[in-house]
Write a protein that holds these residues in place. Structure first.
Motif, PDB file in Angstrom:
ATOM      1  N   ALA A  81     -31.823 -18.963  33.158  1.00 50.78           N
ATOM      2  CA  ALA A  81     -30.714 -18.002  33.244  1.00 50.78           C
ATOM      3  C   ALA A  81     -30.575 -17.305  31.904  1.00 50.78           C
ATOM      4  O   ALA A  81     -31.086 -17.767  30.882  1.00 50.78           O
ATOM      5  CB  ALA A  81     -29.407 -18.718  33.624  1.00 50.78           C
ATOM      6  N   GLY A  82     -29.856 -16.168  31.928  1.00 49.11           N
ATOM      7  CA  GLY A  82     -29.569 -15.459  30.693  1.00 49.11           C
ATOM      8  C   GLY A  82     -30.633 -14.431  30.334  1.00 49.11           C
ATOM      9  O   GLY A  82     -31.647 -14.272  31.010  1.00 49.11           O
ATOM     10  N   PHE A  83     -30.369 -13.711  29.247  1.00 50.85           N
ATOM     11  CA  PHE A  83     -31.343 -12.761  28.714  1.00 50.85           C
ATOM     12  C   PHE A  83     -31.126 -12.633  27.207  1.00 50.85           C
ATOM     13  O   PHE A  83     -30.009 -12.826  26.720  1.00 50.85           O
ATOM     14  CB  PHE A  83     -31.257 -11.396  29.408  1.00 50.85           C
ATOM     15  N   PRO A  84     -32.197 -12.321  26.464  1.00 52.42           N
ATOM     16  CA  PRO A  84     -32.087 -12.240  25.001  1.00 52.42           C
ATOM     17  C   PRO A  84     -31.416 -10.943  24.570  1.00 52.42           C
ATOM     18  O   PRO A  84     -31.274 -10.010  25.366  1.00 52.42           O
ATOM     19  CB  PRO A  84     -33.557 -12.277  24.555  1.00 52.42           C
ATOM     20  N   PRO A  85     -31.012 -10.850  23.305  1.00 52.95           N
ATOM     21  CA  PRO A  85     -30.454  -9.585  22.807  1.00 52.95           C
ATOM     22  C   PRO A  85     -31.430  -8.437  22.968  1.00 52.95           C
ATOM     23  O   PRO A  85     -32.629  -8.578  22.736  1.00 52.95           O
ATOM     24  CB  PRO A  85     -30.177  -9.895  21.329  1.00 52.95           C
ATOM     25  N   GLN A  86     -30.898  -7.297  23.407  1.00 59.73           N
ATOM     26  CA  GLN A  86     -31.695  -6.089  23.610  1.00 59.73           C
ATOM     27  C   GLN A  86     -31.307  -5.053  22.550  1.00 59.73           C
ATOM     28  O   GLN A  86     -30.115  -4.798  22.343  1.00 59.73           O
ATOM     29  CB  GLN A  86     -31.444  -5.511  25.009  1.00 59.73           C
ATOM     30  N   LEU A  87     -32.308  -4.461  21.889  1.00 52.57           N
ATOM     31  CA  LEU A  87     -32.069  -3.532  20.793  1.00 52.57           C
ATOM     32  C   LEU A  87     -32.386  -2.108  21.215  1.00 52.57           C
ATOM     33  O   LEU A  87     -33.421  -1.843  21.826  1.00 52.57           O
ATOM     34  CB  LEU A  87     -32.935  -3.901  19.574  1.00 52.57           C
ATOM     35  N   ASP A  88     -31.482  -1.192  20.887  1.00 53.33           N
ATOM     36  CA  ASP A  88     -31.666   0.234  21.180  1.00 53.33           C
ATOM     37  C   ASP A  88     -31.525   0.996  19.863  1.00 53.33           C
ATOM     38  O   ASP A  88     -30.447   1.026  19.267  1.00 53.33           O
ATOM     39  CB  ASP A  88     -30.636   0.688  22.206  1.00 53.33           C
ATOM     40  N   TRP A  89     -32.636   1.634  19.435  1.00 50.52           N
ATOM     41  CA  TRP A  89     -32.664   2.321  18.149  1.00 50.52           C
ATOM     42  C   TRP A  89     -32.452   3.821  18.297  1.00 50.52           C
ATOM     43  O   TRP A  89     -32.681   4.572  17.336  1.00 50.52           O
ATOM     44  CB  TRP A  89     -33.992   2.051  17.453  1.00 50.52           C
ATOM     45  N   ALA A  90     -32.049   4.280  19.473  1.00 47.91           N
ATOM     46  CA  ALA A  90     -31.845   5.716  19.677  1.00 47.91           C
ATOM     47  C   ALA A  90     -30.816   6.238  18.666  1.00 47.91           C
ATOM     48  O   ALA A  90     -29.762   5.635  18.474  1.00 47.91           O
ATOM     49  CB  ALA A  90     -31.374   5.983  21.104  1.00 47.91           C
ATOM     50  N   GLY A  91     -31.118   7.346  18.034  1.00 49.77           N
ATOM     51  CA  GLY A  91     -30.238   7.907  17.015  1.00 49.77           C
ATOM     52  C   GLY A  91     -30.659   7.569  15.607  1.00 49.77           C
ATOM     53  O   GLY A  91     -30.189   8.184  14.637  1.00 49.77           O
ATOM     54  N   SER A  92     -31.558   6.586  15.461  1.00 48.37           N
ATOM     55  CA  SER A  92     -32.050   6.232  14.125  1.00 48.37           C
ATOM     56  C   SER A  92     -33.022   7.300  13.626  1.00 48.37           C
ATOM     57  O   SER A  92     -33.662   8.001  14.417  1.00 48.37           O
ATOM     58  CB  SER A  92     -32.739   4.867  14.163  1.00 48.37           C
ATOM     59  N   GLN A  93     -33.149   7.386  12.316  1.00 48.08           N
ATOM     60  CA  GLN A  93     -34.048   8.362  11.695  1.00 48.08           C
ATOM     61  C   GLN A  93     -35.032   7.651  10.775  1.00 48.08           C
ATOM     62  O   GLN A  93     -34.659   6.744  10.021  1.00 48.08           O
ATOM     63  CB  GLN A  93     -33.246   9.397  10.903  1.00 48.08           C
ATOM     64  N   ASN A  94     -36.304   8.075  10.886  1.00 48.87           N
ATOM     65  CA  ASN A  94     -37.394   7.488  10.107  1.00 48.87           C
ATOM     66  C   ASN A  94     -37.549   5.995  10.411  1.00 48.87           C
ATOM     67  O   ASN A  94     -37.786   5.175   9.522  1.00 48.87           O
ATOM     68  CB  ASN A  94     -37.180   7.698   8.603  1.00 48.87           C
ATOM     69  N   VAL A  95     -37.394   5.655  11.686  1.00 49.46           N
ATOM     70  CA  VAL A  95     -37.530   4.275  12.154  1.00 49.46           C
ATOM     71  C   VAL A  95     -38.610   4.244  13.224  1.00 49.46           C
ATOM     72  O   VAL A  95     -38.558   5.005  14.193  1.00 49.46           O
ATOM     73  CB  VAL A  95     -36.204   3.731  12.719  1.00 49.46           C
TER      74      VAL A  95
END
Length: 742
Positions: A81-95
């Motif tokens: 059960a469960g799910f790990p942290p999900q990362l969204d980098w939209a809006g970042s610059q030079n990443v």
């Protein structure tokens, strides 16, 4: 003298302030941190190991969690059960690309479920690629994560960080690029399992034993004694949907000189046509402060000399659970046949049985099989719609179609047409020039016993009208399905459909039962009138629900359209001339079209919330975040999630919650009543239900000093159940039903 002291003291304060200000500026430069995002269950922030880019093509960050006691987040492979942290980098610059470096997790076992994650304090190191090292970096990160204790709560947090390219001190020399947080991040980097070649601990063999019914993996590990460590846990990740038990010591004689130890791990949840043989796995061995990760293919040769294997393990709890849930689904579907919301469904069933009284055995069998097929097909359609909503990120639940005005409007029109048809005012026929050929073909098929579409549609319609009800076993089965995979949803909904269709299937197996009914006669006209009125009453009930969705004016407009349509259908049935019949048909269709489109031109009410003090009880607005504080102050809280379209909810209210015995208790000073109205879509309520593994209503729970995590009640309430839960949660401050009625 005093004046000199005051002047000197003032100068000292100014000097200290300037010094602290300079130190603060320096620390701000060296502390690359975001603000904490605080929740009741966790605090989260983003920290950086570097204050400047300084020509580097990689930036190391850390996602830091401070979790409240007994709360956890999940590893990259969450387990059952469960799910790990999900990362969204939209809006970042030079990443560029970002990779989480996962520290070795802990195993959490509860009710046969195995999950993996972190508690208390954890920093997830993140390595971020920098496309242009000569430009500054702006990080705009959104994190979605699931945090669980006795309940699970999805949450999110957003962070920003600015990392400049470089900086110099006052003397022109470059300042340090290492932040004050770098050491903390590196402490957790050291807990990330080692990978690659020449590991201090390595896997030597992995074979699958399926001889005992329960698949078991036999794993050989080399180097534990040399490294001076012992196994704490072994985690296995697979592309197949399978679970793996905790490691159990195995034995293999004659290999002590090779420093090889053997472990057995039970395999759970594989489908009948699946095997782990030759499958690639990722194995993580955790041994104290040392952890290693290694890819292995199942099928390496296990040493033969003196090898013994552990006895087959007992069947997994996961396997047992799926069979138990399957039984719950069948029972839940079957019980729906006798729930209070199926009155119109029963009327359709009764008339279908009466109409087949004089048919031959095969016609009766085919008709009831077609109705059962319609029921099961409806459940498949509902499952498909819910899967689509789930994949799109929406909220799903049992009966949520009753939150949609279009669905309510169409169902109201269909009920009205069914009633008119039952009264003999509406027939599926037409003028000769429009439909004689089609009608003749249908009649011919009916005479041969092959026209089954009406039976099929009756089954589909029965399913749609049954969905406002919940029942014992139903909520558990649906909660399991909607929290699981697409396959789980279709499996459970298929079994629910079979359960609801069991009476039809039973008559199909023994169709002679239909011949036990009385012969048709005048009494059928009375029955048709009564059943038609039941359908009209159901249509009026749906209009009441619609008024909550689109407002009273919208519901009245729909009702007027239906009345106009019904009047012209009656006028059409009284006319024998073709031209007036055609005119009345057009006017009737206009009335029904007005009913269909009226909600689209109305303004919905501002709030669908339950009015405080509605009925005989004083309910507070739904605010689950206040429950812990209320419980801490000694209050006992009853939470009721209800809806106008939920017939079971209304039955619970009338037969249990608003009875004299229960009202007497619920009116106490130490009792807080909190009600949520889910008649219209509400994401807050949907998330709250999902946190308890529920996706439908009724939902009732009691919280108190002796039950701060809550006591969940059955879908069908009983007075003794409610009062006993209140007594238990309050710490026996409330008398039970037996004490009140000695």
């Amino acid at each position: 003298m005093l004046r000199h002291l005051i002047i000197r003291f003032s100068l000292l304060i100014i000097f200290l302030a300037l010094s602290l200000g300079a130190t603060g500026v320096a620390n701000a430069a060296s502390d690359m941190v975001s603000k904490w995002v605080d929740e009741d269950f966790a605090s989260v922030r983003l920290i950086g190991a570097q204050t400047h880019i300084n020509g580097s093509d990689t930036l190391r960050l850390g996602l830091e969690f401070e979790l409240q006691p007994d709360w956890k987040i999940y590893w990259r492979s969450a387990g059952d059960a469960g799910f790990p942290p999900q990362l969204d980098w939209a809006g970042s610059q030079n990443v560029g690309d970002a990779e989480i470096l996962w520290p070795a997790p802990h195993r959490f076992s509860i009710f046969g479920l195995e999950t993996f994650g972190y508690k208390n304090h954890i920093i997830l190191p993140i390595d971020v690629a920098i496309p242009d090292p000569d430009k500054p970096v702006f990080v705009d990160l959104n994190v979605d994560y699931l945090v669980c204790s006795d309940i699970c709560i999805p949450s999110s947090a957003s962070f920003t960080l600015d990392i400049p390219t470089s900086a110099t001190g006052t003397d022109g020399a470059s300042t340090s690029i290492i932040s004050n947080q770098a050491h903390q991040i590196e402490k957790f980097v050291s807990r990330v399992p080692l990978t690659g070649d020449d590991l201090p601990v390595s896997m030597t063999s992995l074979v699958l034993d399926e001889s005992g019914g329960q698949p078991i993996l036999h794993l050989g590990i080399k180097g534990l004694a040399s490294a001076g460590v012992s196994i704490d846990d072994i985690l296995i990740e697979s592309t197949l949907r399978a679970g793996f038990g905790s490691p159990k010591p195995g034995t293999a004689a004659g290999n002590s000189a090779e420093d090889i130890q053997y472990f057995d791990l039970a395999v759970f949840g594989l489908a009948n046509d699946q095997t782990l043989d030759q499958q690639p796995l990722t194995i993580t061995v955790i041994a104290g402060a040392l952890s290693v990760e290694q890819p292995v293919v199942v099928g390496a040769t296990f040493p033969q000399s003196g090898t013994t294997t552990a006895p087959p393990a007992s069947p997994s709890q996961a396997s047992t659970s799926i069979w138990l849930i399957a039984v719950f689904a069948l029972l839940g579907g079957l019980i729906l046949n006798v729930m209070p919301c199926v009155l119109p469904v029963l009327s359709i069933k009764v008339m279908s049985v009466i109409n087949v009284r004089e048919q031959d055995i095969m016609q009766v069998r085919y008709g009831f099989l077609a109705s059962a097929a319609g029921i099961i097909t409806s459940f498949w359609l509902i499952a498909a719609v819910l899967v689509g909503i789930k994949l799109a990120g929406g909220s799903i639940g049992w009966g949520i179609q009753f939150q949609q005005p279009l669905f309510l409007t169409v169902m109201t029109i269909i009920l009205a047409l069914f009633a008119l048809n039952m009264w003999g005012l509406f027939e599926i026929t037409g003028p000769n020039e429009l439909g004689n050929a089609a009608n003749d073909a249908i009649t011919d098929q009916e005479n041969r016993g092959h026209h089954l579409s009406s039976h099929f549609l009756t089954g589909m319609f029965a399913t749609l009208l049954a969905t406002p009800c919940s029942a014992p076993f139903l909520g558990t089965a649906i909660g399991f399905a909607l929290a699981g995979s697409i396959a789980d949803i279709f499996l459970i909904f298929t079994l629910l459909g079979i359960g609801l269709a069991l009476p039809y299937l039973a008559i199909a197996i023994q169709p002679r039962v239909a011949h036990l009914l009385p012969k048709p006669g005048r009494w059928m006209n009375v029955v048709k009138v009564i059943l038609g009125l039941a359908l009209i009453a159901t249509a009026i009930w749906l209009l009441g629900i619609l008024s909550v969705q689109v407002g009273l004016n919208g519901a009245i407009a729909v009702g007027l359209g239906l009345v106009i349509g019904c009047i012209f259908v009656w006028a059409r049935s009284r006319s024998t001339n073709l031209r007036p019949r055609f005119t009345f048909t057009a006017l009737a269709l206009t009335g029904f079209m007005v009913a269909l489109f009226a909600p689209g031109f109305t303004k919905p009410p501002a709030s669908a919330g339950m009015a405080k003090g509605s009925g005989q009880l004083e309910w507070q607005a739904f605010a689950p975040e206040t429950i812990p504080a209320l419980v801490a102050s000694g209050k006992t809280v009853l939470v009721d999630v209800t809806a106008e379209w939920c017939v079971t909810c209304q039955v619970n209210k009338k037969l249990v919650l608003e009875t004299a015995d229960v009202i007497d208790v619920l009116g106490g000073d130490d009792i807080v009543l909190m009600q949520a109205d889910w008649t219209r879509p509400d994401q807050k309520i949907a998330d709250y239900l999902a946190s308890y593994g529920r996706f439908g209503i009724p939902f009732n729970a009691v919280f108190g000093p002796s039950a701060p995590e809550g006591i969940l009640l059955s879908e069908l309430l009983r007075k003794d159940m409610v009062l006993d839960a209140l007594q238990s949660a309050s710490g026996n401050k409330i008398r039970s039903l037996a004490d009140r009625n000695p």
